[in-house]
Scaffold this motif. Sequence first.
Motif, PDB file in Angstrom:
ATOM      1  N   VAL A  84      44.204  34.962  38.685  1.00 17.89           N
ATOM      2  CA  VAL A  84      45.154  34.606  39.738  1.00 17.89           C
ATOM      3  C   VAL A  84      44.613  33.436  40.567  1.00 17.89           C
ATOM      4  CG1 VAL A  84      46.142  36.923  39.891  1.00 17.89           C
ATOM      5  CG2 VAL A  84      44.200  36.329  41.363  1.00 17.89           C
ATOM      6  N   SER A  85      45.515  32.622  41.078  1.00 24.20           N
ATOM      7  CA  SER A  85      45.146  31.502  41.968  1.00 24.20           C
ATOM      8  C   SER A  85      46.066  31.491  43.183  1.00 24.20           C
ATOM      9  CB  SER A  85      45.287  30.159  41.240  1.00 24.20           C
ATOM     10  OG  SER A  85      44.363  30.054  40.208  1.00 24.20           O
ATOM     11  N   PRO A  86      46.106  32.574  43.956  1.00 29.08           N
ATOM     12  CA  PRO A  86      47.053  32.628  45.081  1.00 29.08           C
ATOM     13  C   PRO A  86      46.575  31.786  46.272  1.00 29.08           C
ATOM     14  CG  PRO A  86      45.680  34.574  45.107  1.00 29.08           C
ATOM     15  CD  PRO A  86      45.279  33.785  43.881  1.00 29.08           C
ATOM     16  N   GLN A  87      47.467  31.649  47.262  1.00 27.03           N
ATOM     17  CA  GLN A  87      47.072  30.998  48.522  1.00 27.03           C
ATOM     18  C   GLN A  87      46.043  31.857  49.249  1.00 27.03           C
ATOM     19  OE1 GLN A  87      48.268  27.910  49.721  1.00 27.03           O
ATOM     20  NE2 GLN A  87      48.910  27.868  47.578  1.00 27.03           N
ATOM     21  N   LEU A  88      46.231  33.177  49.181  1.00 25.98           N
ATOM     22  CA  LEU A  88      45.345  34.105  49.898  1.00 25.98           C
ATOM     23  C   LEU A  88      45.000  35.281  48.993  1.00 25.98           C
ATOM     24  CD1 LEU A  88      43.997  35.262  52.488  1.00 25.98           C
ATOM     25  CD2 LEU A  88      46.235  36.223  53.100  1.00 25.98           C
ATOM     26  N   TYR A  89      43.705  35.550  48.863  1.00 25.56           N
ATOM     27  CA  TYR A  89      43.235  36.701  48.074  1.00 25.56           C
ATOM     28  C   TYR A  89      42.381  37.563  48.986  1.00 25.56           C
ATOM     29  CZ  TYR A  89      41.306  39.357  44.144  1.00 25.56           C
ATOM     30  OH  TYR A  89      40.964  40.362  43.267  1.00 25.56           O
ATOM     31  N   ILE A  90      42.773  38.812  49.144  1.00 20.86           N
ATOM     32  CA  ILE A  90      42.006  39.717  50.006  1.00 20.86           C
ATOM     33  C   ILE A  90      41.380  40.802  49.136  1.00 20.86           C
ATOM     34  CG2 ILE A  90      42.108  41.310  51.960  1.00 20.86           C
ATOM     35  CD1 ILE A  90      44.423  39.765  53.079  1.00 20.86           C
ATOM     36  N   ALA A  91      40.054  40.859  49.166  1.00 19.53           N
ATOM     37  CA  ALA A  91      39.308  41.814  48.344  1.00 19.53           C
ATOM     38  C   ALA A  91      38.819  42.960  49.226  1.00 19.53           C
ATOM     39  CB  ALA A  91      38.122  41.115  47.679  1.00 19.53           C
ATOM     40  N   LEU A  92      39.290  44.166  48.945  1.00 17.95           N
ATOM     41  CA  LEU A  92      38.910  45.344  49.732  1.00 17.95           C
ATOM     42  C   LEU A  92      37.978  46.242  48.918  1.00 17.95           C
ATOM     43  CD1 LEU A  92      42.430  46.322  51.161  1.00 17.95           C
ATOM     44  CD2 LEU A  92      40.707  44.804  52.182  1.00 17.95           C
ATOM     45  N   GLY A  93      36.771  46.431  49.417  1.00 20.09           N
ATOM     46  CA  GLY A  93      35.842  47.331  48.727  1.00 20.09           C
ATOM     47  C   GLY A  93      35.495  46.875  47.324  1.00 20.09           C
ATOM     48  N   ILE A  94      35.485  45.550  47.138  1.00 22.43           N
ATOM     49  CA  ILE A  94      35.127  44.967  45.833  1.00 22.43           C
ATOM     50  C   ILE A  94      33.792  44.256  45.992  1.00 22.43           C
ATOM     51  CG2 ILE A  94      35.722  43.141  44.181  1.00 22.43           C
ATOM     52  CD1 ILE A  94      38.653  43.808  44.591  1.00 22.43           C
ATOM     53  N   SER A  95      32.811  44.623  45.158  1.00 22.22           N
ATOM     54  CA  SER A  95      31.490  44.021  45.310  1.00 22.22           C
ATOM     55  C   SER A  95      31.516  42.558  44.889  1.00 22.22           C
ATOM     56  CB  SER A  95      30.468  44.802  44.486  1.00 22.22           C
ATOM     57  OG  SER A  95      30.760  44.644  43.113  1.00 22.22           O
ATOM     58  N   GLY A  96      32.375  42.226  43.912  1.00 24.78           N
ATOM     59  CA  GLY A  96      32.483  40.822  43.501  1.00 24.78           C
ATOM     60  C   GLY A  96      31.534  40.450  42.383  1.00 24.78           C
ATOM     61  N   ALA A  97      31.430  41.331  41.383  1.00 26.50           N
ATOM     62  CA  ALA A  97      30.651  40.994  40.185  1.00 26.50           C
ATOM     63  C   ALA A  97      31.211  39.705  39.601  1.00 26.50           C
ATOM     64  CB  ALA A  97      30.765  42.121  39.162  1.00 26.50           C
ATOM     65  N   ILE A  98      30.373  38.974  38.903  1.00 34.07           N
ATOM     66  CA  ILE A  98      30.764  37.665  38.375  1.00 34.07           C
ATOM     67  C   ILE A  98      32.021  37.772  37.501  1.00 34.07           C
ATOM     68  CG2 ILE A  98      29.201  37.772  36.359  1.00 34.07           C
ATOM     69  CD1 ILE A  98      28.609  34.767  36.910  1.00 34.07           C
ATOM     70  N   GLN A  99      32.171  38.920  36.806  1.00 37.37           N
ATOM     71  CA  GLN A  99      33.353  39.097  35.955  1.00 37.37           C
ATOM     72  C   GLN A  99      34.633  39.206  36.792  1.00 37.37           C
ATOM     73  OE1 GLN A  99      30.558  40.971  35.644  1.00 37.37           O
ATOM     74  NE2 GLN A  99      29.982  41.174  33.493  1.00 37.37           N
TER      75      GLN A  99
END
Lengths: 255, 323
Positions: free
Chosen positions: B258-273
């Motif tokens: 996805v390439s949105p204007q706004l991306y909100i990550a809740l409780g996501i560690s953010g692994a490279i994948q």
Amino acid sequence: MKIVVLVKQVPDTAEERKLDPATGQLDRESTDLVVDEINERALETALRIKDTNKGTEVVAMTMGPDQATQSLRKALSMGADSGVHVVDDSLSGADTGRTAATLAAALRSTGFDVVVAGNESTDGRAGVVPAMIAEHLQLPLLGSLISAEIADDGVRGVRQGEGGTLNVRAGLPAVLTVTERFPEARFPNFKGILTAKRKPVITLSVADLGVAATPSRSVVISTAERPPRAAGRKLIDDGDAASELAEFLVANRLV
Amino acid sequence: MTNILTLIEVSHRGGIAASARGLLAAAATLGSPVAVVVSAAPLADDDVARLGELGAVKVYSAVTAAAGSVLVAPAVDALSRAVDAYRPAAVLTANSVDGREAAARLAVRVGGSVLADVVRVRSDNGTVVAQHSVFGGAYTVESVVEGGLPVLTIRQGAIEGEAPAATAEVDTVSLEATTDAATVIDQFNDDVAVSVRPELRTAATVVSGGRGLGSSENFVLVEQLADALGAAIGASRAAVDAGYIAQTAQVGQTGVSVSPQLYIALGISGAIQHRAGMQTAKTIVAINKDEDAPIFEVADFGIVGDIFTVVPKLIEAVKARSN
């Protein structure tokens, strides 16, 4: 039943992957190379059939440079019976069309009832090679399955479509591709690792297979690296962080 | 003007797929868009009018009894005949499960090459140039086809805008049903809940939840924030694997990009994948209790805190401002 599983060695997705800016091709030196996880699930699918039907023969096939043989050894240690390694300097940088034509020739010479592949690799992500192989071999493709039953009289599966799933079936021989919804692969055990060393791996070159060069090919004409993202503000929540975030969103016209 | 073929997918219920807009828009930048449609019954006037509105100058309507009962093969037959009829400079399909299989088989059948997962197209003195976003947006790569027909699979949601509207001229042909080496469709099973939320791939705002939600019951927090913002819902692979939400919501290396204007990550560690599927978002917001979570390395605005206290307050604040 003879099942050939297609295996691809790819850069580990847990690391930063690089392209060679001069060629636009994968920089194989910069990252660890591993068997693509989706191929391990494809292999697991074949091994489960072998678990219940001892007459099943499972062959792991790969195309890639010399070091790709490691991915075949991994497959053999997990339980595949033999390996086929298509390796040739002239295949360096092969596009999907060349790859599929070559693998189709290797499959024809190896023989099979079923070909199992992943739905897409994690590096190229094109997801077209299995369908191209099916077209070369004039075979049905059951692509992007979330489950499958493989029997002597045919394959039935559930395909993940765009707005739902489809129940599909085809006779043998057939090509099928699995998605992440298939079970995770088993780990090689000690016995598997030991016996893998004695299992046969056949090497095939382009000359062995007699694959003509494809007249049409895709060519990379430019490669640009995206500048890395810089981290922005980071607040420790003291009770007001939510309202500060709301202000940030409003100020940036995001709400 | 040179013809550009587009494979327009039609659902088994007869609706024109959402990917049609982007395909025809991309085709219009390269030449004269031709919509290739396969259906069991001749196309309704409404559908032809709709394809014209989306930019189709011609509609190649292939009618075959096999549509809806044989997988992909009728589309390949129709495209291959349309290639003979229209001598196109390129063929465009959606980068969907059906679209890419059709593209792959067509390229082999007519002696072309596939340019896959294309996010932008342009014509350079008549040569079709495809742009790709590789390794989760880490690289932008351009490619062309030499010595054959370019067959492009277009990433869904990547092409913005619309082609100029046209009045489509229809060419109806009947295709013989192919049964050799066919994959038969026995049944369609529609996704149960048709969400009123925006579609994940094209949404301007995406709210995603991860393992930090802790349970499928708690995942409702993601839904509440998404609804307050009019956003689509995404998830990390960990949340999907844990069964909090359906796999179709998965954002990342092996899910949707996805390439949105706004991306909100809740409780996501953010692994490279996971980052590989969202790091091209314009603005990234992350809320996570682990201050060392890698998601903060790419976040424009990060909050180290408990999502279960921060998010409800955020929803209140957003609602208060919109009133």
